[in-house]
Design a protein around this motif. Structure first.
Motif, PDB file in Angstrom:
ATOM      1  N   UNK A  86       0.831  -1.203   0.000  1.00  0.00           N
ATOM      2  CA  UNK A  86       0.000   0.000   0.000  1.00  0.00           C
ATOM      3  C   UNK A  86       0.865   1.252   0.000  1.00  0.00           C
ATOM      4  N   UNK A  87       0.221   2.376  -0.267  1.00  0.00           N
ATOM      5  CA  UNK A  87       0.905   3.672  -0.233  1.00  0.00           C
ATOM      6  C   UNK A  87       1.536   3.900   1.140  1.00  0.00           C
ATOM      7  N   UNK A  88       0.779   3.629   2.206  1.00  0.00           N
ATOM      8  CA  UNK A  88       1.290   3.861   3.565  1.00  0.00           C
ATOM      9  C   UNK A  88       2.552   3.039   3.827  1.00  0.00           C
ATOM     10  N   UNK A  89       2.516   1.774   3.465  1.00  0.00           N
ATOM     11  CA  UNK A  89       3.647   0.901   3.756  1.00  0.00           C
ATOM     12  C   UNK A  89       4.910   1.326   2.998  1.00  0.00           C
ATOM     13  N   UNK A 149       3.477  10.076   7.288  1.00  0.00           N
ATOM     14  CA  UNK A 149       3.033   9.743   5.925  1.00  0.00           C
ATOM     15  C   UNK A 149       1.897  10.666   5.502  1.00  0.00           C
ATOM     16  N   UNK A 150       0.947  10.903   6.395  1.00  0.00           N
ATOM     17  CA  UNK A 150      -0.163  11.815   6.080  1.00  0.00           C
ATOM     18  C   UNK A 150       0.350  13.228   5.832  1.00  0.00           C
ATOM     19  N   UNK A 151       1.323  13.645   6.634  1.00  0.00           N
ATOM     20  CA  UNK A 151       1.926  14.970   6.452  1.00  0.00           C
ATOM     21  C   UNK A 151       2.605  15.070   5.089  1.00  0.00           C
ATOM     22  N   UNK A 152       3.322  14.006   4.690  1.00  0.00           N
ATOM     23  CA  UNK A 152       4.012  13.997   3.396  1.00  0.00           C
ATOM     24  C   UNK A 152       3.027  13.996   2.233  1.00  0.00           C
ATOM     25  N   UNK A 179       7.941   9.651  -0.899  1.00  0.00           N
ATOM     26  CA  UNK A 179       8.924   8.679  -0.413  1.00  0.00           C
ATOM     27  C   UNK A 179      10.321   9.281  -0.384  1.00  0.00           C
ATOM     28  N   UNK A 180      10.666   9.994  -1.447  1.00  0.00           N
ATOM     29  CA  UNK A 180      12.004  10.576  -1.545  1.00  0.00           C
ATOM     30  C   UNK A 180      12.234  11.668  -0.498  1.00  0.00           C
ATOM     31  N   UNK A 181      11.168  12.397  -0.151  1.00  0.00           N
ATOM     32  CA  UNK A 181      11.304  13.528   0.769  1.00  0.00           C
ATOM     33  C   UNK A 181      11.073  13.151   2.225  1.00  0.00           C
ATOM     34  N   UNK A 182      10.753  11.893   2.486  1.00  0.00           N
ATOM     35  CA  UNK A 182      10.355  11.472   3.831  1.00  0.00           C
ATOM     36  C   UNK A 182      11.365  11.882   4.893  1.00  0.00           C
ATOM     37  N   UNK A 229      -4.469   3.183   2.167  1.00  0.00           N
ATOM     38  CA  UNK A 229      -4.639   1.769   1.842  1.00  0.00           C
ATOM     39  C   UNK A 229      -4.666   1.474   0.363  1.00  0.00           C
ATOM     40  N   UNK A 230      -4.414   2.477  -0.478  1.00  0.00           N
ATOM     41  CA  UNK A 230      -4.452   2.274  -1.931  1.00  0.00           C
ATOM     42  C   UNK A 230      -3.171   1.597  -2.414  1.00  0.00           C
ATOM     43  N   UNK A 231      -3.302   0.851  -3.505  1.00  0.00           N
ATOM     44  CA  UNK A 231      -2.172   0.224  -4.173  1.00  0.00           C
ATOM     45  C   UNK A 231      -1.820   1.042  -5.421  1.00  0.00           C
ATOM     46  N   UNK A 232      -0.587   0.921  -5.933  1.00  0.00           N
ATOM     47  CA  UNK A 232      -0.175   1.760  -7.069  1.00  0.00           C
ATOM     48  C   UNK A 232      -1.126   1.737  -8.260  1.00  0.00           C
ATOM     49  N   UNK A 233      -1.711   0.562  -8.582  1.00  0.00           N
ATOM     50  CA  UNK A 233      -2.588   0.493  -9.757  1.00  0.00           C
ATOM     51  C   UNK A 233      -3.885   1.252  -9.558  1.00  0.00           C
ATOM     52  N   UNK A 234      -4.196   1.624  -8.310  1.00  0.00           N
ATOM     53  CA  UNK A 234      -5.424   2.355  -8.028  1.00  0.00           C
ATOM     54  C   UNK A 234      -5.225   3.871  -8.091  1.00  0.00           C
TER      55      UNK A 234
END
Length: 542
Positions: free
Chosen positions: A111-114, A135-138, A170-173, A152-157
């Motif tokens: 998922x996006x979160x993970x 993650x929510x802040x990012x 992800x890069x800026x985390x 909870x979304x996956x990349x294809x969604x």
């Protein structure tokens, strides 16, 4: 105050393979990057841009890839040959990277979160609760306002723009000192591209990070980078202030790159050109299935009441963002997806024809897809791929088909001897020529071109545009040209449709729309695409 560069690359060389089969992909590359600075690396595919970027993080496959010479120093510390422990502390933490294609860079099973939280767990050792808050802040930082719903979304969604924003998050985390952005806007629409470039600029200012921006698009360089290095065949042939290099380039390759953008306009239509396609109130709807019984609970309207005409020898450009209905309209016109409405070709309503009645019509209605590598079978030779349509329509005997394949390859300016080779042995531009030859061999009257240049370098784009214009003149074919690149559309199209959310919001002569667009959405699209702005309804260069 420390005046030393944040990153120093000196005399870098990259070699793939060993012995006689070795290939020197990068040779003698040197540049510096200061804190808060943006440096762009530009050049065609294969020039060594991405290989140079991957070398900084030591991500090239060892031992197949090696560095015969060179140094990469980050804050004075050598990265070439650094220990795994040292590199782990730097990767994703001090130096982060956004990759070109988010769909293949993101894990389809997570998922996006993970995916965003993973780097926080590794480098910051955050708790699950603290990581979720970050993650929510990012997600909010990169412009995904419904972050709570997207966790909870996956990349294809996600859409292409949303996936790229997740990659940026992800890069800026860990708020890196250096962000390496490898073609981060190539696969997205012009409006999304403009949003992402603005976002990266704002984040850079806010976080004070340096950025190495890799692209083949000089328009992007003009907007984002004060300094640029031009790469050709593994070497930096010119480096300096962007304004100076783009205005007074000293190297012949730089001059060729600047003039390589598609230009000109199609030949005017002949006065007696006949209408061959009439589309009336075309609609495309995709059902949404939910529940254990897979019942239809709703529907997505992809195309709504589209109407237009097309003449022999005419190019109709269709533009709009991803999800606007461009490709759905083209596929529906060819009866490749279900649709309602009326589509007349040579007086026949294609919507009323049975599958057997439609089959002979397909010879005259062809399509060239966006990704030639994905649309060409890797198990078939080029000759077999081009001849496939001839076999399906039972045209000619074996010798006649061979002659037709040779003729088609010559038409698209490829050596006929290459017909015995396979798609993986060709460059992207050559594969697109093969895809065009496959459509051309049937001598169609209309061809749908679905983003045929979007994945190609500007110099290859120019070649493909000139090729298509020449073929149209020789064979009087009609084109439906689908693209989000308005520079290419302007070079190709007689008329133009602008689509938004499934509807045609504006249509007319391409020249008129580019000079004086009527709809606010068209004005915004043009401004985002070619660095123009609307003034009293007219489009002028900024």
């Amino acid at each position: 105050m420390n005046d030393k560069p944040l990153l120093e690359v000196t005399n870098l060389a990259v070699r793939f393979g060993r012995g006689a089969a070795a290939v020197d992909a990068v040779r003698g590359v040197s540049f510096t990057l200061n804190r808060g600075e943006t440096l762009a690396l530009v050049g065609e595919s294969g020039s060594g841009k991405s290989v140079t970027a991957l070398s900084i993080l030591q991500l090239l496959p060892y031992p197949f890839a090696s560095h015969p010479s060179g140094s990469i120093r980050f804050e004075g510390h050598e990265l070439v040959g650094a220990s795994v422990k040292t590199l782990r502390q730097i990767r994703g933490n001090r130096i982060a990277m956004i990759f070109q294609e988010p769909m293949t860079s993101l894990n389809p099973l997570h998922t996006v979160e993970r995916q965003i939280a993973e780097t926080l767990y590794i480098h910051k050792h955050l708790s699950r609760r603290a990581a979720r808050a970050r993650v929510l802040e990012l997600l909010d930082l990169v412009g995904i306002s419904d972050g709570e719903q997207r966790l909870g979304s996956y990349p294809h969604q996600l859409s292409g723009g949303q996936r790229q924003r997740v990659m940026i998050a992800m890069a800026l985390a860990n708020e890196p000192d250096i962000l390496i952005a490898d073609e981060p806007t190539t696969a997205v629409d012009v409006t999304i591209q403009a949003q992402l470039l603005k976002l990266l600029g704002e984040l850079q200012q806010r976080l004070g990070m340096a950025m190495l921006f890799i692209t083949h698009d000089l328009n992007i360089v003009r907007k984002i980078a004060p300094r640029v290095g031009v790469m050709q065949k593994g070497e930096i042939v010119e480096i300096g202030p962007t304004s100076q290099i783009l205005k007074t380039p000293t190297h012949a390759y730089t001059r060729r790159l600047i003039t390589a953008e598609p230009g000109g306009a199609p030949e005017p239509l002949s006065p007696g050109a006949q209408e061959i396609v009439q589309v009336k109130n075309l609609n495309v709807r995709f059902p949404i299935h939910k529940g254990i019984f897979n019942r239809v609970t709703d529907q997505i309207v992809a195309v709504k009441n589209a109407s237009f005409t097309l003449k022999s020898g005419e190019t109709l450009g269709i533009v709009g963002e991803s999800g606007s209905g461009k490709t759905s309209l083209g596929l529906a016109l060819l009866r490749l997806i279900p649709a309602t409405g009326e589509t007349f070709f040579d007086g026949y309503n294609l919507m009323t024809l049975s599958a057997s009645e439609m089959r002979p019509m397909r010879r005259h209605l062809q399509i060239v897809f966006q990704d030639p590598y994905g649309s060409l079978s890797p198990r078939m030779s080029i000759g077999q791929i081009i001849a496939e349509g001839l076999v399906a329509h039972k045209i000619g005997n074996r010798d006649e088909r061979e002659a037709s394949v040779i003729e088609a390859l010559r038409e698209v300016e490829l050596d006929p001897e290459t017909r015995h080779r396979y798609p993986h042995e060709f460059s992207g531009g050559q594969r697109q020529r093969v895809a065009i030859a496959r459509a051309l061999v049937l001598k169609p009257r209309m061809v749908v071109l679905d983003e045929p240049t979007s994945a190609l370098d500007v110099s290859i784009q120019k070649q493909i545009v000139e090729l298509l214009r020449g073929l149209q003149q020789r064979h009087n074919m009609a084109y439906i040209f689908i693209s989000h690149d308005l520079r290419v559309v302007r070079a190709m199209s007689h008329h133009m449709l602008v689509m938004r959310r499934g509807e045609i919001v504006e249509q007319g002569a391409a020249g008129d729309i580019f000079i004086k667009p009527q709809h606010p959405y068209t004005q915004a699209l043009l401004a985002a695409a070619i660095d123009l702005k609307a003034v009293d309804g007219n489009i002028v260069r900024q």
